[in-house]
Scaffold this motif. Structure first.
Motif, PDB file in Angstrom:
ATOM      1  N   SER A   5      34.359  -7.922  -8.986  1.00 53.88           N
ATOM      2  CA  SER A   5      33.041  -7.698  -9.561  1.00 53.88           C
ATOM      3  C   SER A   5      32.225  -6.811  -8.650  1.00 53.88           C
ATOM      4  O   SER A   5      32.344  -6.843  -7.441  1.00 53.88           O
ATOM      5  CB  SER A   5      32.332  -9.032  -9.786  1.00 53.88           C
ATOM      6  N   VAL A   6      31.340  -6.003  -9.262  1.00 55.30           N
ATOM      7  CA  VAL A   6      30.516  -5.091  -8.500  1.00 55.30           C
ATOM      8  C   VAL A   6      29.047  -5.413  -8.657  1.00 55.30           C
ATOM      9  O   VAL A   6      28.308  -5.473  -7.684  1.00 55.30           O
ATOM     10  CB  VAL A   6      30.798  -3.636  -8.940  1.00 55.30           C
ATOM     11  N   THR A 288      42.738  -6.298 -17.168  1.00 51.57           N
ATOM     12  CA  THR A 288      42.254  -5.050 -17.762  1.00 51.57           C
ATOM     13  C   THR A 288      40.752  -5.097 -17.998  1.00 51.57           C
ATOM     14  O   THR A 288      40.037  -4.128 -17.726  1.00 51.57           O
ATOM     15  CB  THR A 288      42.996  -4.790 -19.079  1.00 51.57           C
ATOM     16  N   LEU A 289      40.261  -6.239 -18.510  1.00 52.99           N
ATOM     17  CA  LEU A 289      38.825  -6.370 -18.728  1.00 52.99           C
ATOM     18  C   LEU A 289      38.058  -6.317 -17.415  1.00 52.99           C
ATOM     19  O   LEU A 289      36.966  -5.731 -17.349  1.00 52.99           O
ATOM     20  CB  LEU A 289      38.528  -7.682 -19.463  1.00 52.99           C
ATOM     21  N   CYS A 293      35.241  -3.583 -16.482  1.00 54.64           N
ATOM     22  CA  CYS A 293      33.904  -3.977 -16.046  1.00 54.64           C
ATOM     23  C   CYS A 293      33.580  -3.354 -14.698  1.00 54.64           C
ATOM     24  O   CYS A 293      32.467  -2.878 -14.469  1.00 54.64           O
ATOM     25  CB  CYS A 293      33.812  -5.499 -15.978  1.00 54.64           C
ATOM     26  N   GLN A 294      34.563  -3.333 -13.808  1.00 53.49           N
ATOM     27  CA  GLN A 294      34.362  -2.720 -12.503  1.00 53.49           C
ATOM     28  C   GLN A 294      34.094  -1.228 -12.635  1.00 53.49           C
ATOM     29  O   GLN A 294      33.229  -0.675 -11.954  1.00 53.49           O
ATOM     30  CB  GLN A 294      35.584  -2.950 -11.620  1.00 53.49           C
ATOM     31  N   GLY A 295      34.845  -0.555 -13.515  1.00 49.34           N
ATOM     32  CA  GLY A 295      34.621   0.872 -13.711  1.00 49.34           C
ATOM     33  C   GLY A 295      33.255   1.172 -14.303  1.00 49.34           C
ATOM     34  O   GLY A 295      32.588   2.122 -13.890  1.00 49.34           O
ATOM     35  N   MET A 301      26.462   2.625 -11.056  1.00 48.90           N
ATOM     36  CA  MET A 301      25.972   2.719  -9.688  1.00 48.90           C
ATOM     37  C   MET A 301      25.948   4.166  -9.210  1.00 48.90           C
ATOM     38  O   MET A 301      25.049   4.574  -8.469  1.00 48.90           O
ATOM     39  CB  MET A 301      26.869   1.886  -8.768  1.00 48.90           C
ATOM     40  N   GLN A 302      26.916   4.996  -9.655  1.00 47.07           N
ATOM     41  CA  GLN A 302      26.976   6.386  -9.224  1.00 47.07           C
ATOM     42  C   GLN A 302      25.867   7.218  -9.860  1.00 47.07           C
ATOM     43  O   GLN A 302      25.321   8.114  -9.221  1.00 47.07           O
ATOM     44  CB  GLN A 302      28.347   6.984  -9.578  1.00 47.07           C
ATOM     45  N   PHE A 303      25.537   6.939 -11.124  1.00 45.97           N
ATOM     46  CA  PHE A 303      24.583   7.783 -11.831  1.00 45.97           C
ATOM     47  C   PHE A 303      23.172   7.204 -11.877  1.00 45.97           C
ATOM     48  O   PHE A 303      22.263   7.862 -12.365  1.00 45.97           O
ATOM     49  CB  PHE A 303      25.073   8.006 -13.274  1.00 45.97           C
TER      50      PHE A 303
END
Length: 393
Positions: A5-6, A288-289, A293-295, A301-303
């Motif tokens: 998780s992020v 996969t889920l 979710c992490q992606g 977070m990047q944008f």
């Protein structure tokens, strides 16, 4: 999933086993809804047709024999009560002699429960509760031990095959190959499932051939009965060994009991093996889920600093993460790169206005590459249109 998780609080993230439980429950519910829709569309017209045909037959019988429909329905309700005690329109075998009672307790402990025979006395009903509690538990233990024996025999067969193939190569490797050999001897769940499926198929086909001859059913009806009986569903629409002449054929009675026991053992073991495969599939879905979710959280977070730069004066809000220092460094790096892109695309060529805040201070070691152009490294990453500081005018 907690490690992957992020941006989610750890207290709101369920464990992997809890997530597996919830996912399996949802999939079972959807599977049942789909099955209900399919079987309702298939069987509901036949049910309405059967009701209509039965009402027509009652009406015709009442007019032909001059019997009221109410009296006829009352007689039929009495027959339904008598059917529980073993009364049939066609004479059948005795239900509660020694062989019949043994067949009954066999359906109880194997959890088949055809419903063809049931205790009618209060003492028998109370005794059945305790008898079934102990008998079903012991039978399930027997089924589990049967599956262990199957896995053990399959492991021995695989080890024997590997030993014959790699006898010469193992002499050179020595003891280092013992651990690998033990791992190779363990059968996979797919191998066990394939062996059990073949065993169930052979037993069902053999039993169907016997039942089609002894019971007068078609081969398809016999296969249907085998699945219903071996899977311990036991609808009761087809029951073996209930005809009158079956009392004298004791060989068929013994063969029927043995086929029931063997079929239930193999089918129960097959269900266990398939459940392991289903669990592996559910774990893959959860993984996969979690990656998706992490992606998504990493993308946000990047944008997020770019969105904050373009639409607000406040600093980018920080996300609740397990590693705050790493997140701050990532936000700072992304903010710096976003500031550079915006500065190159939005900075005016002529001096007179600046995109920095009044509080923003340029680095003292700034480099003036061209007249009228300043390149500064800013400590604050928030950029908006404000006048230049007085010392640059």
């Amino acid at each position: 999933m907690k490690k992957d998780s992020v941006c989610c609080p750890p207290s709101l993230i369920p464990s992997r086993e809890t997530s597996l439980f919830y996912l399996l429950g949802v999939l079972i519910a959807l599977y049942m809804l789909a099955g209900a829709a399919v079987f309702s569309s298939l069987e509901r017209p036949a049910e309405l047709q059967a009701h209509q045909l039965w009402e027509n037959r009652l009406r015709d019988f009442s007019h032909e024999h001059r019997v009221s429909c109410e009296d006829l329905k009352h007689l039929l309700s009495l027959y339904e009560e008598a059917r529980t005690a073993g009364i049939r329109t066609k004479q059948g075998r005795a239900l509660w002699d020694i062989s019949g009672a043994f067949y009954f307790v066999g359906t109880v402990v194997s959890t088949i429960g055809f419903g063809m025979t049931a205790p009618s006395t209060l003492t028998g009903k109370v005794l059945l509760v305790f008898y079934g509690l102990l008998g079903c538990s012991a039978t399930l233990l027997f089924f589990n031990l049967f599956l262990e024996r199957v896995i053990m025999l399959l492991s021995l067969q695989i080890c024997w095959c590997h030993r014959g193939r790699s006898r010469q190569s193992d002499t050179a490797e020595g003891r280092a190959s013992d651990g690998n050999r033990n791992e190779e001897c363990k059968p996979s769940v797919y191998q066990v499932t394939l062996i059990l499926f073949v065993a169930v198929l052979l037993v069902a086909c053999g039993a169907a051939s016997l039942y089609s001859v002894m019971e007068g059913w078609t081969y398809f009806e016999s296969l249907y009965f085998c699945f219903v009986a071996f899977s311990t569903v036991g609808f009761g629409d087809f029951v073996s060994g209930q005809r009158e002449h079956h009392e004298d054929t004791w060989v068929y009675q013994v063969a029927n009991c043995l086929l029931m026991l063997l079929g239930v053992c193999c089918t129960y073991s097959l269900f266990n093996a398939i459940s392991v495969i289903i669990k592996q599939g559910l774990n893959w879905i959860l993984k996969t889920l979690a990656l998706m979710c992490q992606g998504i959280c990493h993308f946000r977070m990047q944008f997020r600093p770019i969105f904050k730069i373009c639409f607000s004066d406040s600093e980018p809000s920080k996300c609740c993460c397990e590693n705050d220092n790493l997140h701050r460094q990532q936000v700072k790096t992304v903010s710096t790169s976003a500031h550079s892109m915006l500065w190159r695309s939005c900075a005016p060529s002529a001096i007179g206005k600046c995109l920095c805040k009044v509080e923003t201070v340029c680095d003292k070691n700034h480099d003036r590459t061209k007249k009228g152009q300043d390149i500064c490294s800013y400590k604050n990453n928030v950029v908006y249109g404000r006048p230049l500081p007085t010392w640059l005018n």
